[in-house]
Motif scaffolding. Structure first.
Motif, PDB file in Angstrom:
ATOM      1  N   ASP A 197       5.060  11.033 -17.857  1.00 44.85           N
ATOM      2  CA  ASP A 197       6.223  10.159 -17.834  1.00 44.85           C
ATOM      3  C   ASP A 197       5.761   8.797 -18.328  1.00 44.85           C
ATOM      4  OD1 ASP A 197       8.553   8.863 -17.326  1.00 44.85           O
ATOM      5  OD2 ASP A 197       8.779   9.640 -15.295  1.00 44.85           O
ATOM      6  N   GLU A 198       5.996   8.521 -19.599  1.00 43.37           N
ATOM      7  CA  GLU A 198       5.432   7.310 -20.180  1.00 43.37           C
ATOM      8  C   GLU A 198       6.005   6.060 -19.560  1.00 43.37           C
ATOM      9  OE1 GLU A 198       4.762   9.255 -24.576  1.00 43.37           O
ATOM     10  OE2 GLU A 198       6.211   7.640 -24.281  1.00 43.37           O
ATOM     11  N   GLU A 199       7.306   6.078 -19.337  1.00 43.51           N
ATOM     12  CA  GLU A 199       7.931   4.876 -18.773  1.00 43.51           C
ATOM     13  C   GLU A 199       7.349   4.571 -17.409  1.00 43.51           C
ATOM     14  OE1 GLU A 199      12.106   4.363 -19.165  1.00 43.51           O
ATOM     15  OE2 GLU A 199      11.416   3.790 -21.157  1.00 43.51           O
ATOM     16  N   ASN A 200       7.149   5.598 -16.642  1.00 45.78           N
ATOM     17  CA  ASN A 200       6.589   5.409 -15.324  1.00 45.78           C
ATOM     18  C   ASN A 200       5.173   4.868 -15.402  1.00 45.78           C
ATOM     19  OD1 ASN A 200       6.653   5.448 -12.615  1.00 45.78           O
ATOM     20  ND2 ASN A 200       6.722   7.654 -12.376  1.00 45.78           N
ATOM     21  N   ASP A 201       4.419   5.362 -16.371  1.00 45.15           N
ATOM     22  CA  ASP A 201       3.045   4.873 -16.513  1.00 45.15           C
ATOM     23  C   ASP A 201       3.032   3.410 -16.912  1.00 45.15           C
ATOM     24  OD1 ASP A 201       1.855   8.015 -17.921  1.00 45.15           O
ATOM     25  OD2 ASP A 201       2.051   7.320 -15.853  1.00 45.15           O
ATOM     26  N   ILE A 202       3.943   3.025 -17.798  1.00 44.26           N
ATOM     27  CA  ILE A 202       4.028   1.607 -18.189  1.00 44.26           C
ATOM     28  C   ILE A 202       4.302   0.759 -16.958  1.00 44.26           C
ATOM     29  CG2 ILE A 202       5.398  -0.065 -19.481  1.00 44.26           C
ATOM     30  CD1 ILE A 202       5.924   2.045 -21.546  1.00 44.26           C
ATOM     31  N   LEU A 203       5.267   1.223 -16.180  1.00 43.79           N
ATOM     32  CA  LEU A 203       5.647   0.468 -14.980  1.00 43.79           C
ATOM     33  C   LEU A 203       4.476   0.369 -14.012  1.00 43.79           C
ATOM     34  CD1 LEU A 203       7.884  -0.823 -13.331  1.00 43.79           C
ATOM     35  CD2 LEU A 203       8.507   1.425 -12.506  1.00 43.79           C
ATOM     36  N   LEU A 204       3.815   1.487 -13.800  1.00 42.39           N
ATOM     37  CA  LEU A 204       2.728   1.510 -12.827  1.00 42.39           C
ATOM     38  C   LEU A 204       1.571   0.631 -13.274  1.00 42.39           C
ATOM     39  CD1 LEU A 204       2.081   2.863 -10.205  1.00 42.39           C
ATOM     40  CD2 LEU A 204       1.048   4.731 -11.444  1.00 42.39           C
ATOM     41  N   ASN A 205       1.209   0.725 -14.547  1.00 39.90           N
ATOM     42  CA  ASN A 205       0.094  -0.086 -15.031  1.00 39.90           C
ATOM     43  C   ASN A 205       0.446  -1.560 -15.019  1.00 39.90           C
ATOM     44  OD1 ASN A 205      -1.522   2.105 -15.454  1.00 39.90           O
ATOM     45  ND2 ASN A 205      -0.819   2.414 -17.543  1.00 39.90           N
ATOM     46  N   GLY A 206       1.670  -1.852 -15.438  1.00 43.20           N
ATOM     47  CA  GLY A 206       2.089  -3.250 -15.455  1.00 43.20           C
ATOM     48  C   GLY A 206       2.050  -3.864 -14.068  1.00 43.20           C
ATOM     49  N   LEU A 207       2.576  -3.133 -13.106  1.00 41.24           N
ATOM     50  CA  LEU A 207       2.572  -3.658 -11.748  1.00 41.24           C
ATOM     51  C   LEU A 207       1.177  -3.681 -11.172  1.00 41.24           C
ATOM     52  CD1 LEU A 207       5.756  -2.180 -10.137  1.00 41.24           C
ATOM     53  CD2 LEU A 207       5.289  -4.506 -10.804  1.00 41.24           C
ATOM     54  N   GLY A 208       0.372  -2.727 -11.547  1.00 36.12           N
ATOM     55  CA  GLY A 208      -0.986  -2.690 -11.025  1.00 36.12           C
ATOM     56  C   GLY A 208      -1.769  -3.926 -11.402  1.00 36.12           C
ATOM     57  N   HIS A 209      -1.478  -4.463 -12.583  1.00 32.76           N
ATOM     58  CA  HIS A 209      -2.195  -5.654 -13.006  1.00 32.76           C
ATOM     59  C   HIS A 209      -1.711  -6.896 -12.310  1.00 32.76           C
ATOM     60  CE1 HIS A 209      -4.840  -4.078 -16.013  1.00 32.76           C
ATOM     61  NE2 HIS A 209      -3.881  -3.343 -16.511  1.00 32.76           N
ATOM     62  N   GLN A 210      -0.486  -6.857 -11.816  1.00 24.79           N
ATOM     63  CA  GLN A 210       0.046  -8.069 -11.207  1.00 24.79           C
ATOM     64  C   GLN A 210      -0.170  -8.122  -9.709  1.00 24.79           C
ATOM     65  OE1 GLN A 210       4.214  -8.447 -11.935  1.00 24.79           O
ATOM     66  NE2 GLN A 210       4.031  -7.809 -14.056  1.00 24.79           N
ATOM     67  N   SER A 211      -0.558  -7.010  -9.111  1.00 27.53           N
ATOM     68  CA  SER A 211      -0.534  -6.990  -7.638  1.00 27.53           C
ATOM     69  C   SER A 211      -1.828  -7.470  -7.012  1.00 27.53           C
ATOM     70  CB  SER A 211      -0.227  -5.613  -7.092  1.00 27.53           C
ATOM     71  OG  SER A 211      -0.150  -4.688  -8.084  1.00 27.53           O
ATOM     72  N   HIS A 212      -1.684  -7.963  -5.804  1.00 27.73           N
ATOM     73  CA  HIS A 212      -2.824  -8.411  -5.024  1.00 27.73           C
ATOM     74  C   HIS A 212      -3.417  -7.294  -4.213  1.00 27.73           C
ATOM     75  CE1 HIS A 212      -0.519 -12.095  -5.769  1.00 27.73           C
ATOM     76  NE2 HIS A 212      -1.710 -12.633  -5.848  1.00 27.73           N
ATOM     77  N   LEU A 213      -2.581  -6.328  -3.858  1.00 24.67           N
ATOM     78  CA  LEU A 213      -3.035  -5.240  -2.998  1.00 24.67           C
ATOM     79  C   LEU A 213      -2.372  -3.958  -3.484  1.00 24.67           C
ATOM     80  CD1 LEU A 213      -4.416  -4.260  -0.390  1.00 24.67           C
ATOM     81  CD2 LEU A 213      -2.351  -4.860   0.825  1.00 24.67           C
ATOM     82  N   ILE A 214      -3.171  -2.958  -3.702  1.00 25.13           N
ATOM     83  CA  ILE A 214      -2.616  -1.675  -4.146  1.00 25.13           C
ATOM     84  C   ILE A 214      -2.981  -0.630  -3.100  1.00 25.13           C
ATOM     85  CG2 ILE A 214      -2.575   0.056  -5.953  1.00 25.13           C
ATOM     86  CD1 ILE A 214      -3.417  -1.966  -7.915  1.00 25.13           C
ATOM     87  N   LEU A 215      -1.962   0.053  -2.598  1.00 24.73           N
ATOM     88  CA  LEU A 215      -2.193   1.142  -1.651  1.00 24.73           C
ATOM     89  C   LEU A 215      -1.761   2.425  -2.339  1.00 24.73           C
ATOM     90  CD1 LEU A 215      -0.756  -0.468   1.560  1.00 24.73           C
ATOM     91  CD2 LEU A 215      -3.086   0.181   1.207  1.00 24.73           C
ATOM     92  N   ARG A 216      -2.669   3.319  -2.506  1.00 24.66           N
ATOM     93  CA  ARG A 216      -2.369   4.513  -3.271  1.00 24.66           C
ATOM     94  C   ARG A 216      -2.562   5.741  -2.401  1.00 24.66           C
ATOM     95  NH1 ARG A 216      -2.367   6.116  -8.852  1.00 24.66           N
ATOM     96  NH2 ARG A 216      -3.229   8.212  -8.837  1.00 24.66           N
ATOM     97  N   ALA A 217      -1.485   6.438  -2.147  1.00 30.51           N
ATOM     98  CA  ALA A 217      -1.550   7.650  -1.327  1.00 30.51           C
ATOM     99  C   ALA A 217      -1.637   8.840  -2.265  1.00 30.51           C
ATOM    100  CB  ALA A 217      -0.312   7.765  -0.443  1.00 30.51           C
ATOM    101  N   GLU A 218      -2.676   9.606  -2.105  1.00 32.49           N
ATOM    102  CA  GLU A 218      -2.842  10.764  -2.984  1.00 32.49           C
ATOM    103  C   GLU A 218      -2.917  12.022  -2.153  1.00 32.49           C
ATOM    104  OE1 GLU A 218      -6.579   9.811  -4.573  1.00 32.49           O
ATOM    105  OE2 GLU A 218      -5.817   8.385  -6.032  1.00 32.49           O
ATOM    106  N   GLY A 219      -2.438  13.085  -2.727  1.00 39.15           N
ATOM    107  CA  GLY A 219      -2.635  14.368  -2.073  1.00 39.15           C
ATOM    108  C   GLY A 219      -4.080  14.795  -2.293  1.00 39.15           C
ATOM    109  N   LEU A 220      -4.565  15.678  -1.461  1.00 40.51           N
ATOM    110  CA  LEU A 220      -5.950  16.135  -1.611  1.00 40.51           C
ATOM    111  C   LEU A 220      -6.089  16.941  -2.884  1.00 40.51           C
ATOM    112  CD1 LEU A 220      -6.769  17.291   1.987  1.00 40.51           C
ATOM    113  CD2 LEU A 220      -7.452  15.195   0.875  1.00 40.51           C
ATOM    114  N   ALA A 221      -7.236  16.790  -3.519  1.00 38.09           N
ATOM    115  CA  ALA A 221      -7.426  17.492  -4.786  1.00 38.09           C
ATOM    116  C   ALA A 221      -7.453  18.996  -4.591  1.00 38.09           C
ATOM    117  CB  ALA A 221      -8.747  17.030  -5.423  1.00 38.09           C
ATOM    118  N   THR A 222      -7.816  19.438  -3.393  1.00 40.26           N
ATOM    119  CA  THR A 222      -7.927  20.872  -3.171  1.00 40.26           C
ATOM    120  C   THR A 222      -6.627  21.477  -2.678  1.00 40.26           C
ATOM    121  OG1 THR A 222      -8.822  20.205  -1.059  1.00 40.26           O
ATOM    122  CG2 THR A 222     -10.379  20.950  -2.717  1.00 40.26           C
ATOM    123  N   GLY A 223      -5.596  20.674  -2.583  1.00 38.35           N
ATOM    124  CA  GLY A 223      -4.321  21.254  -2.202  1.00 38.35           C
ATOM    125  C   GLY A 223      -3.934  20.904  -0.779  1.00 38.35           C
ATOM    126  N   PHE A 224      -2.973  21.622  -0.289  1.00 35.35           N
ATOM    127  CA  PHE A 224      -2.390  21.298   0.990  1.00 35.35           C
ATOM    128  C   PHE A 224      -3.336  21.628   2.136  1.00 35.35           C
ATOM    129  CE2 PHE A 224       0.325  20.931   4.423  1.00 35.35           C
ATOM    130  CZ  PHE A 224       0.345  22.104   5.154  1.00 35.35           C
TER     131      PHE A 224
END
Lengths: 266, 500
Positions: free
Chosen positions: A190-217
C-alpha cells in the motif's frame, strides 16, 4: 493506562511530556490497545483531549475506558473530552447534508478532498479558553486511525498536511501533544500508507510499534512492542534509543516482559 | 437522538432491564425507558430479541450465522452491528451457501431480511434457501454422520496424545435451541416460511435505472443507491430506534452478494490502478456507520481473489469486522493431497472483531476444512483426518525414514513438527534424508534416546524456516525449534541432548 507501559516509557500522568508527536503503528496485529492506553493516560493526566475516533463507536471506547479506570461520559460532560465519532458523523454528513462545513466534509467530495474542516474542528476544540486559571494541563489530539482516511479517498499528502498543521498548532503553539495510529500494511504494497507512515515516522518524537510475532499466533504472547525515542529536530544527535518488549493483553491490563521471558515459558 | 444514543452505560444500569450475563452494550445505540414486555422468552425479566443471545465474553449481543460450527469458531456468533465479510472461493460455489445459511437463519428466527444483489433477483435467492432441520428430523439425519466420530474418539490416542486435549468440533445439533439451527441443503425452504417473513430486496438493475440527482461523489452509483436503500429501511422500520416501536424489537439481517464485482459497476476486479479506488472502501465505511447505530447484522461476499490491488484487499479487511475466507480445492494442487481427500476446501478465520474489549479474539484452531455433504455443510479440524491416517501408516515399533517433501503438511506447520515430536517422544528413530527419493523405509528396532541423538548428529537435518505457526506457542517450545533450522547444528533443548 497500563502501569507497566508507563514504566517502560518512563512517564507518569503527573509528569506527562509536552509538545510531542507520538506515532502508534501496528503491523500484522491490532494496536488499538495503545490508543486505549493513551486515551486513559491523558485523561488521568488532566489534559484536555480531542479524540477523533474514526473507526469505532463511542461506547466501545467508553466500555474499555471504564475497565482502565476512566469514564469517557463524565469527561465529555465536563468538557475535558471532545469526541468526534467518525461513524455517526459520516452517516449524518452523507445522508443529511448540512450547509455549514462539517469536519468530515471530504466524504461528500468527488475528488480527494482536503482535511481543512477537520483541522478547524480540532482547532476549535482544543483552543485554550481565556479564563483566568487554566483548567486543563495541556491540549492533546488523539486520532484513531489515520489509515482509514486513506481508505476514504483522502490522499496521503493531505493527511500529512493535516498532521503538520495540527502539530504546528497543538504541539508548538499550545505546547500540547498529538498521538496518531497508523496501520502498517506490511507486504500489502500500500504505497499511500507507506508514504504516510514514513512521513510521520520522521516527524515523531516517540514511535510505538506493535508487531505480531514472526512465527505466528501464540496464546501467551500476543505480540511485540518496539519503542523508539527520536529527536526529529536534531538529526545528527546521538543514536535514537530503542527497546523491544513482548506483551500479552489481558482483560484490564497489558503485561510486558522482555523477549522470551513470557511467564508461560519460564 | 444523538443525546439519547450517547446516554451512558451508567444510566443503563438503572433502566428496567436486568440481564443474567453482564450485557454492557449492544451498539452505540441505546434505548432509554422500559422495553415492551411480552417477549417470546417468557421467563424472567430478561428481555431478548428472538434469535439472539449475549456473548459470554463481553456481553455483546450475538446472532447466529446459520452454521453452528461457524458460530462456535467466531466466539459464539456474529455480533449485532458488525459486518461478516466472506472472501469468496475461486468459482463461487461455497460462498453462496454461507450467504444462504445466514438468510435462512433470519427467516427461521423471524428477523427482517434485506437482500441485495446485482446478479440475481432477491426473490429467487430466497426461493433457494435451504430448509431448516427440526429437532426430530435432524436426529436421524446426523446420526449416520456422527456414529463414526464417536467410535473413534473413544480410542485413547497413544502417540499423538496432545491432540486428545484439543476441543472437538460439535457436529450433533443441540436440541431445541433458539440460537442456531441446522439446515438441509438438499431441500428448499417451505414456501410458507418465506411468505411469513418480512424481507426487502435490492436488485441493482432495477434500481439503477432511475435518474440520479446526487452531487458527484467518489462513490459509485450502485453503492450510493444501496446505501440509501439500507438507510431508508433502517430509518423507516425503526431499527435505529428513531421510531418508538410499539411492537417487538427485531434484528435486520442484511445480505449483499458479490460486492466489488464488476456487476456492481466497480472496476477493482479488473485493473490494478483504477479510478474508483475508494468506492468499495468508502461504501464499507458508511455501511459500518449505519450498522453500528442500528440493530442489524450484515453478511457480504466479496470476490477478493479477483481484486488486483493487494492494498485494497488489506483495506477492505480492516474495514470489516469479521472476515472468513473460503478456499476450495477445485483445480488446485491440494485436491490430490491425501490429507485433504475428504474435504472440499479450507476455511480461514482471518479476523474476529474486538468490541468493547481489550483482548482480541483469535480463533485457536487454525487448520479448518469444510466439506459439503449431500445435506450438510460441515467444518472440521483437519487434524482429525491426519490422526486417522497416522495409525494406519505409521504403527509404532518401527523406524521410519521420511523424506521432507513427502509429508502432506506444510513444512514447519504445527502438524509437521508435532508429528515428528510425537514420534521422538516414543523413541522411534526418525531421520530425514534429502537425497532419498523413496518415501518410507521400515527398519526394525526401536532406538533409545541417545542413539537417536547420535543419529541426528550424523544425519543431515534439513528444515526450512517455519512458515507459519498454526497452533499454541507452547507446543512449539517443547519441540525444540532450533533442531529444525538450516545451518550448523545447535543444541536441541527439550527432549534430546546431543552429546558434545
Amino acid at each position: 493506562m497500563f502501569p507497566e507501559l508507563n514504566n517502560l516509557l518512563n512517564t507518569t500522568p503527573d509528569q506527562a511530556e509536552q509538545g510531542k508527536l507520538t506515532l502508534l503503528c501496528d503491523a500484522k496485529t491490532d494496536g488499538s490497545f495503545l490508543v486505549h492506553h493513551f486515551l486513559s493516560f491523558y485523561l488521568k493526566a488532566n489534559c484536555k483531549v480531542c479524540f477523533v475516533a474514526l473507526i469505532q463507536s463511542f461506547s466501545h471506547y467508553n466500555i474499555v475506558g471504564q475497565k482502565l479506570g476512566v469514564s469517557l461520559t463524565t469527561a465529555r460532560e465536563c468538557g475535558q473530552l471532545v469526541f468526534l465519532e467518525g461513524l455517526k458523523s459520516a452517516v449524518d454528513v452523507f445522508f443529511r447534508p448540512q450547509e455549514e462545513p462539517h469536519p468530515l466534509q471530504f466524504l461528500r467530495e468527488a475528488n480527494s478532498g482536503n482535511l481543512q474542516p477537520l483541522y478547524e474542528f480540532v482547532q476549535e476544540a482544543l483552543k485554550p479558553v481565556d479564563s483566568g486559571e487554566a483548567a486543563w494541563r495541556c491540549p492533546v489530539l488523539l486520532v484513531d486511525d489515520l489509515s482509514v482516511l486513506l481508505s476514504l479517498g483522502v490522499g496521503a499528502v493531505a493527511v500529512l498536511d493535516f498532521i503538520h498543521y495540527c502539530r504546528a498548532t497543538v504541539c508548538w503553539e499550545w505546547k500540547g501533544n498529538v498521538v496518531a495510529l497508523v496501520h502498517d500494511s506490511g507486504d500489502a504494497e500500500d504505497e499511500e500508507n507507506d508514504i504516510l507512515l514514513n512521513g510521520l515516522g520522521h516527524q515523531s518524537h516517540l514511535i510505538l510499534r506493535a508487531e505480531g510475532l514472526a512465527t505466528g499466533f501464540c496464546k501467551d504472547v500476543h505480540g511485540q512492542l518496539r519503542i523508539l525515542w527520536r529527536r526529529p529536530s536534531e538529526p545528527t544527535a546521538q543514536r535514537d534509543r530503542s527497546l523491544t518488549y513482548q506483551y500479552k493483553i489481558q482483560d484490564k491490563n497489558v503485561s510486558f516482559f522482555a523477549k522470551g521471558m513470557s511467564p508461560a515459558v519460564l | 437522538m444523538a443525546a439519547a444514543a450517547s446516554c451512558s452505560t451508567s444510566t443503563r444500569s438503572t433502566g428496567s432491564v436486568v440481564v443474567a450475563a453482564s450485557r454492557n452494550s449492544v451498539t452505540s445505540f441505546q434505548r432509554r425507558g422500559p422495553r415492551a414486555s411480552g417477549t417470546d422468552s417468557g421467563c424472567s425479566r430478561l428481555v431478548s430479541i428472538a434469535g439472539t443471545r449475549p456473548s459470554v465474553r463481553n456481553g455483546q449481543l450475538l446472532v447466529s450465522t446459520g452454521l453452528p460450527a461457524l458460530d462456535q469458531l467466531l466466539g459464539g456468533g456474529l455480533a449485532v452491528g458488525t459486518v461478516l465479510l466472506i472472501e469468496e472461493d475461486k468459482y463461487n460455489i461455497y460462498s453462496p451457501l454461507l450467504f444462504k445459511y445466514f438468510l435462512a437463519e433470519g427467516i427461521v428466527t423471524g428477523h427482517t431480511l434485506l437482500v441485495a444483489s446485482a446478479k440475481e433477483d432477491p426473490a429467487d435467492i430466497l426461493q433457494e434457501l435451504p430448509a431448516p432441520l427440526l429437532d426430530d428430523n435432524c436426529k436421524k439425519e446426523c446420526d449416520e454422520d456422527i456414529c463414526n466420530h464417536k467410535t473413534e474418539s473413544n480410542i485413547k490416542m497413544k502417540i499423538a496424545w496432545r491432540y486428545q486435549l484439543l476441543p472437538k468440533m460439535e457436529a450433533r445439533p443441540v436440541s431445541s435451541s433458539r440460537f442456531g439451527h441446522y439446515y438441509d441443503v438438499s431441500k428448499r425452504i417451505p414456501q410458507e416460511l418465506i411468505e411469513a417473513s418480512k424481507w426487502h430486496g435490492f436488485f441493482l438493475p432495477e434500481k439503477i435505472s432511475s435518474t440520479l440527482n446526487l452531487e458527484p461523489c467518489s462513490l459509485n452509483h450502485g453503492y450510493i443507491k444501496l446505501l440509501q436503500f439500507i438507510q431508508n429501511i433502517i430509518y423507516e422500520e425503526g431499527f435505529d430506534g428513531s421510531n418508538p416501536q410499539k411492537k417487538q424489537k427485531n434484528i435486520l439481517r442484511i445480505g449483499i452478494q458479490n460486492l466489488g464485482s464488476p456487476l456492481w459497476g466497480d472496476d477493482i476486479c479488473w485493473t490494478e490502478n483504477c479510478d474508483s479506488n475508494h468506492s468499495l472502501t468508502k461504501f464499507l465505511y458508511m455501511l459500518r456507520g449505519l450498522l453500528r447505530s442500528s440493530l442489524s447484522a450484515c453478511i457480504i461476499t466479496v470476490p477478493t481473489h479477483l481484486i488486483q490491488n493487494k492494498a485494497i484487499i488489506a483495506r477492505v479487511t480492516n474495514l470489516s469486522d469479521t472476515v472468513v475466507g473460503l478456499e476450495s480445492f477445485i483445480g488446485s494442487e491440494k485436491e490430490t493431497n491425501p490429507l485433504y481427500k475428504d474435504y472440499h476446501g479450507l476455511i480461514h478465520i482471518r479476523q474476529i472483531p474486538q468490541l468493547n474489549n481489550l483482548i482480541y479474539d483469535v480463533s485457536d484452531v487454525k487448520d479448518l476444512a469444510f466439506k459439503l455433504k449431500r445435506k450438510l455443510f460441515t467444518i472440521e479440524w483437519v487434524q482429525d483426518n491426519y490422526l486417522r491416517q497416522e495409525r494406519n501408516i505409521y504403527p509404532p515399533g518401527f523406524s521410519y525414514l521420511l523424506k521432507q517433501k513427502d509429508s502432506a503438511w506444510g513444512e514447519g506447520s504445527l502438524q509437521h513438527s508435532t508429528f515428528l515430536m510425537s514420534f521422538l517422544a516414543k523413541g522411534i528413530l526418525v531421520s530425514f534424508c534429502v537425497r532419498c527419493s523413496e518415501n518410507k523405509e521400515a527398519a526394525v528396532g526401536i532406538q533409545s534416546c541417545h542413539t537417536l541423538a547420535a543419529a541426528f548428529a550424523s544425519r543431515l537435518v534439513r528444515h526450512s524456516e517455519p512458515l507459519e505457526q498454526t497452533g499454541s506457542g507452547r507446543i512449539r517450545q517443547a519441540a525444540g525449534p532450533r533442531l529444525w533450522h538450516d545451518g550448523p547444528r545447535q543444541e536441541a533443548p527439550g527432549l534430546l541432548v546431543i552429546p558434545p
